[in-house]
Design an enzyme around this catalytic site. Sequence first.
Site, PDB file in Angstrom:
ATOM      1  N   THR A  45      70.059  27.654  28.595  1.00  0.00           N
ATOM      2  CA  THR A  45      69.806  29.020  28.157  1.00  0.00           C
ATOM      3  C   THR A  45      70.488  29.385  27.058  1.00  0.00           C
ATOM      4  O   THR A  45      71.018  28.759  26.392  1.00  0.00           O
ATOM      5  CB  THR A  45      69.677  29.829  29.474  1.00  0.00           C
ATOM      6  N   PHE A  46      70.686  30.890  26.935  1.00  0.00           N
ATOM      7  CA  PHE A  46      71.110  31.368  25.673  1.00  0.00           C
ATOM      8  C   PHE A  46      72.786  32.053  25.854  1.00  0.00           C
ATOM      9  O   PHE A  46      73.531  31.644  25.086  1.00  0.00           O
ATOM     10  CB  PHE A  46      70.371  32.370  25.172  1.00  0.00           C
ATOM     11  N   VAL A  47      72.814  32.815  26.866  1.00  0.00           N
ATOM     12  CA  VAL A  47      74.224  33.317  26.886  1.00  0.00           C
ATOM     13  C   VAL A  47      75.189  32.466  27.734  1.00  0.00           C
ATOM     14  O   VAL A  47      76.148  32.182  27.257  1.00  0.00           O
ATOM     15  CB  VAL A  47      73.927  34.886  27.814  1.00  0.00           C
ATOM     16  N   CYS A  48      74.441  31.729  28.470  1.00  0.00           N
ATOM     17  CA  CYS A  48      75.425  30.622  29.282  1.00  0.00           C
ATOM     18  C   CYS A  48      76.297  29.762  28.596  1.00  0.00           C
ATOM     19  O   CYS A  48      77.575  29.659  28.938  1.00  0.00           O
ATOM     20  CB  CYS A  48      74.429  29.796  30.178  1.00  0.00           C
ATOM     21  N   ARG A 124      75.430  36.655  37.060  1.00  0.00           N
ATOM     22  CA  ARG A 124      76.916  36.099  36.208  1.00  0.00           C
ATOM     23  C   ARG A 124      78.066  36.486  37.178  1.00  0.00           C
ATOM     24  O   ARG A 124      78.677  37.684  36.743  1.00  0.00           O
ATOM     25  CB  ARG A 124      76.649  36.831  34.921  1.00  0.00           C
TER      26      ARG A 124
END
Length: 196
Positions: A45-48, A124
């Site tokens: 994914t993107f933030v991870c 998170r």
Amino acid sequence: MVAQVQKQAPTFKKTAVVDGVFDEVSLDKYKGKYVVLAFIPLAFTFVCPTEIIAFSEAAKKFEEQGAQVLFASTDSEYSLLAWTNIPRKEGGLGPINIPLLADTNHSLSRDYGVLIEEEGVALRGLFIIDPKGVIRHITINDLPVGRNVDEALRLVEAFQWTDKNGTVLPCNWTPGAATIKPTVEDSKEYFEAANK
């Protein structure tokens, strides 16, 4: 029992990606150290990847403070391993310096209260566990916002300071800053100096 501050951390044993291979990782393995346990929603994914890479790059700083960083995901260990084999320029992790735990049965995410049951992914969450296995700090972010490595490290240092020195720490404390002696009379020294 769901994880709570001042309570024993739920124990676990999970398959993890450690230095590019599969290994068993348990909370007991880190008894006597601080543990920063962080959860991510999904691989690829993107933030991870921004979080894992940032914490991985700071792994030595945590080690110097006697702390181990662990990341957990509801993905399989195979998915996590594949993610480490993709270059960072392409959204992968590349080689990392921290274990990635595979929580495929969701027990770890559930025990720590971060599982979104209907989606099968974790929020998170970030948990700081002391050397005795007691949870000292919990933060849980919604999915779109990443965490702050420097703040996690500051919190580890803060809890270590209070454990060793018995003083309490004011808002925005950083190592070397003034602390408060936790009695009515002794605390006046801090408040007088801070409010000149």
